[in-house]
Scaffold this active site. Structure first.
Site, PDB file in Angstrom:
ATOM      1  CG  HIS A   9      -0.228   0.079   2.532  1.00  0.00           C
ATOM      2  ND1 HIS A   9       0.324   1.234   3.034  1.00  0.00           N
ATOM      3  CD2 HIS A   9       0.036  -0.883   3.441  1.00  0.00           C
ATOM      4  CE1 HIS A   9       0.887   0.994   4.199  1.00  0.00           C
ATOM      5  NE2 HIS A   9       0.733  -0.294   4.468  1.00  0.00           N
ATOM      6  CD  GLU A  83       2.125  -5.226   8.270  1.00  0.00           C
ATOM      7  OE1 GLU A  83       2.409  -6.443   8.194  1.00  0.00           O
ATOM      8  OE2 GLU A  83       2.769  -4.338   7.697  1.00  0.00           O
TER       9      GLU A  83
END
Length: 193
Positions: A9, A83
């Site tokens: 990202h 994550e």
């Protein structure tokens, strides 16, 4: 040929502050949105069979920018691409952790996902997606620490997957003897700007 292209990202304020993000729903910052637009233009030069993303906001925003540019909508959001779960330290910086739990906070049980758990999650994702979409060209938006540990696990190489850069592109190809790199942590789209 089965390929999986991972995109980290775009950058966030949390990244810049060195703040543990984990499963927080923090957004991209202005620079992160600009990075996402640049990687989107790059990815629009190719066609994609399957498009996946982590469901966390910073990855979703990156994926939405890519979708607008490529014309390929996200097929589904997959929690396995999240994550590392940072547990109690999520949304904190080192100084806050020391103030709250002391200098030896890292020796305490902070309810974090372990590296082994994250690596198993990453391997499971790659094996499942590689089997379900065999022969397809797969695009997946994810997170740096998760991606780094997934690569260490897949490649059986502790020197790989270190400091994956925001919006970097890493492409894996499935061959007879396992996964190999076609591209690794590439940010040429940022360099060209």
């Amino acid at each position: 040929m089965t390929t999986i292209t991972f995109v980290r990202h775009g950058i966030t304020d949390h990244n810049m502050e060195n703040r543990a993000q984990g499963h927080t729903q923090n957004p991209l910052n202005e620079t992160g949105r600009a990075q996402a637009a640049l990687v989107a233009k790059r990815l629009a030069q190719e066609s994609w069979d399957v498009f996946l993303s982590s469901d966390l906001r910073r990855a979703r925003e990156t994926a939405e920018i890519i979708a607008r540019e490529t014309g390929k909508l996200v097929d589904f959001y997959d929690e396995r691409l999240r994550e590392m779960d940072r547990g109690l330290i999520a949304n904190t910086i080192e100084a806050e952790r020391v103030q709250r739990w002391g200098a030896n906070w890292h020796e305490l049980d902070m309810k974090q996902e372990t590296h082994a758990m994250m690596r198993a999650r990453g391997r499971g994702f790659v094996e499942d997606i590689g089997t379900r979409f065999a022969g397809k060209k797969i695009l997946a938006v994810t997170h740096g620490y998760f991606l780094g540990h997934t690569l260490k696990e897949l490649m059986s190489d502790e020197s790989t997957g270190i400091q994956m850069r925001n919006t970097s592109v890493t492409t894996l190809c499935l061959e007879d003897n396992g996964w190999c790199y076609l591209l690794y942590d590439c940010i040429r789209h940022l360099d060209e700007s």
